[in-house]
Design a protein around this motif. Sequence first.
Motif, PDB file in Angstrom:
ATOM      1  N   ASP A 140       0.841  -1.200   0.000  1.00 39.82           N
ATOM      2  CA  ASP A 140       0.000   0.000   0.000  1.00 39.82           C
ATOM      3  C   ASP A 140       0.878   1.252   0.000  1.00 39.82           C
ATOM      4  O   ASP A 140       0.547   2.250  -0.634  1.00 39.82           O
ATOM      5  CB  ASP A 140      -0.891   0.023   1.248  1.00 39.82           C
ATOM      6  CG  ASP A 140      -1.823  -1.166   1.312  1.00 39.82           C
ATOM      7  OD1 ASP A 140      -2.415  -1.511   0.276  1.00 39.82           O
ATOM      8  OD2 ASP A 140      -1.940  -1.770   2.398  1.00 39.82           O
ATOM      9  N   LEU A 141       1.995   1.195   0.760  1.00 40.64           N
ATOM     10  CA  LEU A 141       2.890   2.348   0.918  1.00 40.64           C
ATOM     11  C   LEU A 141       4.328   1.943   0.637  1.00 40.64           C
ATOM     12  O   LEU A 141       4.783   0.901   1.111  1.00 40.64           O
ATOM     13  CB  LEU A 141       2.831   2.880   2.358  1.00 40.64           C
ATOM     14  CG  LEU A 141       1.628   3.697   2.817  1.00 40.64           C
ATOM     15  CD1 LEU A 141       1.743   3.972   4.314  1.00 40.64           C
ATOM     16  CD2 LEU A 141       1.545   5.010   2.062  1.00 40.64           C
ATOM     17  N   LEU A 142       5.038   2.793  -0.113  1.00 39.83           N
ATOM     18  CA  LEU A 142       6.470   2.598  -0.325  1.00 39.83           C
ATOM     19  C   LEU A 142       7.170   3.922  -0.050  1.00 39.83           C
ATOM     20  O   LEU A 142       6.952   4.917  -0.744  1.00 39.83           O
ATOM     21  CB  LEU A 142       6.755   2.144  -1.764  1.00 39.83           C
ATOM     22  CG  LEU A 142       8.237   1.952  -2.126  1.00 39.83           C
ATOM     23  CD1 LEU A 142       8.868   0.875  -1.254  1.00 39.83           C
ATOM     24  CD2 LEU A 142       8.394   1.625  -3.604  1.00 39.83           C
ATOM     25  N   TYR A 143       8.018   3.954   0.991  1.00 38.92           N
ATOM     26  CA  TYR A 143       8.737   5.164   1.380  1.00 38.92           C
ATOM     27  C   TYR A 143      10.111   5.190   0.713  1.00 38.92           C
ATOM     28  O   TYR A 143      10.859   4.196   0.772  1.00 38.92           O
ATOM     29  CB  TYR A 143       8.938   5.210   2.897  1.00 38.92           C
ATOM     30  CG  TYR A 143       7.678   5.439   3.686  1.00 38.92           C
ATOM     31  CD1 TYR A 143       7.252   6.726   4.011  1.00 38.92           C
ATOM     32  CD2 TYR A 143       6.901   4.361   4.128  1.00 38.92           C
ATOM     33  CE1 TYR A 143       6.103   6.938   4.745  1.00 38.92           C
ATOM     34  CE2 TYR A 143       5.743   4.573   4.873  1.00 38.92           C
ATOM     35  CZ  TYR A 143       5.349   5.862   5.178  1.00 38.92           C
ATOM     36  OH  TYR A 143       4.208   6.075   5.897  1.00 38.92           O
ATOM     37  N   VAL A 144      10.455   6.333   0.096  1.00 39.31           N
ATOM     38  CA  VAL A 144      11.762   6.480  -0.550  1.00 39.31           C
ATOM     39  C   VAL A 144      12.299   7.889  -0.293  1.00 39.31           C
ATOM     40  O   VAL A 144      11.548   8.815  -0.011  1.00 39.31           O
ATOM     41  CB  VAL A 144      11.692   6.239  -2.080  1.00 39.31           C
ATOM     42  CG1 VAL A 144      11.261   4.827  -2.394  1.00 39.31           C
ATOM     43  CG2 VAL A 144      10.776   7.258  -2.750  1.00 39.31           C
ATOM     44  N   ALA A 145      13.628   8.017  -0.420  1.00 36.79           N
ATOM     45  CA  ALA A 145      14.276   9.330  -0.292  1.00 36.79           C
ATOM     46  C   ALA A 145      14.241  10.047  -1.632  1.00 36.79           C
ATOM     47  O   ALA A 145      14.133   9.397  -2.686  1.00 36.79           O
ATOM     48  CB  ALA A 145      15.721   9.155   0.179  1.00 36.79           C
ATOM     49  N   PRO A 146      14.345  11.390  -1.651  1.00 37.82           N
ATOM     50  CA  PRO A 146      14.294  12.127  -2.924  1.00 37.82           C
ATOM     51  C   PRO A 146      15.433  11.750  -3.873  1.00 37.82           C
ATOM     52  O   PRO A 146      15.252  11.760  -5.089  1.00 37.82           O
ATOM     53  CB  PRO A 146      14.392  13.597  -2.486  1.00 37.82           C
ATOM     54  CG  PRO A 146      14.949  13.575  -1.103  1.00 37.82           C
ATOM     55  CD  PRO A 146      14.457  12.301  -0.493  1.00 37.82           C
ATOM     56  N   GLU A 147      16.594  11.383  -3.314  1.00 34.71           N
ATOM     57  CA  GLU A 147      17.726  10.997  -4.165  1.00 34.71           C
ATOM     58  C   GLU A 147      17.381   9.769  -5.002  1.00 34.71           C
ATOM     59  O   GLU A 147      17.735   9.677  -6.177  1.00 34.71           O
ATOM     60  CB  GLU A 147      18.965  10.698  -3.300  1.00 34.71           C
ATOM     61  CG  GLU A 147      19.510  11.908  -2.554  1.00 34.71           C
ATOM     62  CD  GLU A 147      18.785  12.220  -1.256  1.00 34.71           C
ATOM     63  OE1 GLU A 147      19.196  13.178  -0.579  1.00 34.71           O
ATOM     64  OE2 GLU A 147      17.792  11.519  -0.928  1.00 34.71           O
ATOM     65  N   ARG A 148      16.675   8.796  -4.389  1.00 31.05           N
ATOM     66  CA  ARG A 148      16.277   7.596  -5.123  1.00 31.05           C
ATOM     67  C   ARG A 148      15.117   7.905  -6.070  1.00 31.05           C
ATOM     68  O   ARG A 148      15.067   7.423  -7.205  1.00 31.05           O
ATOM     69  CB  ARG A 148      15.863   6.486  -4.150  1.00 31.05           C
ATOM     70  CG  ARG A 148      15.518   5.163  -4.851  1.00 31.05           C
ATOM     71  CD  ARG A 148      15.133   4.094  -3.842  1.00 31.05           C
ATOM     72  NE  ARG A 148      16.240   3.780  -2.961  1.00 31.05           N
ATOM     73  CZ  ARG A 148      17.187   2.892  -3.242  1.00 31.05           C
ATOM     74  NH1 ARG A 148      17.193   2.272  -4.411  1.00 31.05           N
ATOM     75  NH2 ARG A 148      18.131   2.645  -2.377  1.00 31.05           N
ATOM     76  N   ALA A 149      14.180   8.736  -5.595  1.00 26.01           N
ATOM     77  CA  ALA A 149      12.993   9.022  -6.393  1.00 26.01           C
ATOM     78  C   ALA A 149      13.332   9.709  -7.712  1.00 26.01           C
ATOM     79  O   ALA A 149      12.620   9.554  -8.709  1.00 26.01           O
ATOM     80  CB  ALA A 149      12.023   9.875  -5.590  1.00 26.01           C
ATOM     81  N   SER A 150      14.420  10.487  -7.736  1.00 26.07           N
ATOM     82  CA  SER A 150      14.783  11.218  -8.954  1.00 26.07           C
ATOM     83  C   SER A 150      15.680  10.392  -9.882  1.00 26.07           C
ATOM     84  O   SER A 150      16.124  10.881 -10.916  1.00 26.07           O
ATOM     85  CB  SER A 150      15.498  12.527  -8.576  1.00 26.07           C
ATOM     86  OG  SER A 150      16.638  12.273  -7.779  1.00 26.07           O
TER      87      SER A 150
END
Length: 587
Positions: free
Chosen positions: A106-116
């Motif tokens: 349902d939820l996946l938490y990631v840091a902005p460095e990985r998200a970009s």
Amino acid sequence: MIDPTALLRDTFGFPGFRGVQRQVVDRVLAGDRTLAVMPTGAGKSLTYQLPAVALPGTCVVVSPLIALMHDQLRAALAVGIRAATLTSVDADRNETIARYRAGELDLLYVAPERASNDGFRQLLASAPLALFAIDEAHCVSEWGHDFRPDYRLLRPLLDAFPDVPRLALTATADEHTRADILDQLGIPADGLIVAGFDRPNIRYMIAPRESTTRQVADFIAEQSGPGIVYAQTRAGVERLAEALAGKGRPVLPYHAGLDPAVRRENQAKFVASEDMVMVATIAFGMGIDKPDVRFVVHAGLPKSIEAYYQETGRAGRDGDPAVAQLFWGADDFARARQRMGEVEPHRQPGERARLTALGALVETATCRRAILLRHFGETPPASCGNCDNCLSPPAAIDATEVARKFLSAVYRTGQSFGAGHIEAVLTGKANEKVRQRGHDQLSVFNIVTDEEAPLVKPVSRALLLRDALRTSEHGGLEFGPEARGILKGEVPVALVLPPRPERRRQRGGAVPNPVGDPLFEALRAARRELAMDAGVPPYVIFHDSTLREMAQVKPTSHKALGQISGVGSRKLDDYGDAFLNVIRAFV
């Protein structure tokens, strides 16, 4: 049709939405793009957690700190949400990726460095998405107080999935920052929801710094529950932590210079504790989702009014009473002005405005909360009834003549000496240093009256704060740009004289057990045991407010316990019997 209220009751255990939560949730469920500005403790995480459960696909949450993600992960798992983090310290990354691709999250938490990262974008394309949630969204704006460049790289990821709703969340964004967030994240202007910035449960207290260790120790002795003390440097953290240790409660340090393993261990101990004091730099805090922090102390000036609001906002997230105490010194303002020269020229006007706003906050004789809220564009009442100035109104006096005498003495002595030397000259103390330099022969020697003498020190603070005086690289006082108007009598100098503080009783406070109920203490003990067994902080099991309601209502069946606020179906299954046994023993 999804019934958000039923889901709120069943999953999270709450009878109804608070504030603008329903408004935000409805927009997300409708597929709209939204920026929600909500104060800390207003339940921002619920506005994406509930849609994550309601909608098909996975909600991707971009969060700035690993510790914060892991805190939020524990809370999500505790209510039965299928959640995971994908960070550099997670050993189960392959398993998390497989669960995402299989639609099991349902939820996946990631840091902005990985998200970009391009590779992450390709991973997201392999399974359905429900929502993008960008937490601490003020980090995207250069106008914000906590700018993170990686947040500026999120737009291509969001635009690669144009049909996926996006929700940006922050507690601290002035009007300029809000406009920048909307622009940077591709959210329309009509998608802005501002809940207001007031935290009525926090009592704001501000006082000039005299003896940091003594003042902080005295304050802590009067408080109950866990708290955070912010010092400005690593060395300051170490000194203060050492001085406060051994005064009756556990104290630990936290700063970036500590070994990472020690930092993690200290943070874990604080999160699990119901009585610990953490002395820390501002490196500590954003990653903490601990709702039962009862006080935050600033042992020096925060870097901006936004930072002050955010850091004090780490107290009382559970809605119970909390205290924010700030001790400031004129040298804090002097150092802040020196640091301003290191900032890029285009950001200097904003930094200058923030420092001016801080000056107004610490110097005011009026309501502190009103100053804070007006800074964020609100129109609050003139008095809040829950800050030091409203509770004990200070006296305001005209100190213009003393200020002119002080500036004259700075000028006559060559703009080379510190405040202590100037005070000695003005009050006629012919010590060796004064005599050696012939300053006892100056026209400004001994020119303040006995009535004016107690004002000399606070006047020197006020002049430094207003930039009428600055500290030279050698520590002497020299004129700042505001000196001329004061010297000529064109600009008045008013001084705020706070009332003498009354000694309050030791370890008091309205929480957590205001009526001394033994059942509440027994419920807390049971919670502590369950938390240790589960390896989670006590508040993940239940908040104090939930235990207080249990102690008051005394439910003796699963059905009755399920009606208590904060008791969702998963927690009822996991912990219901343990708490019912405690209640039945008392009933």
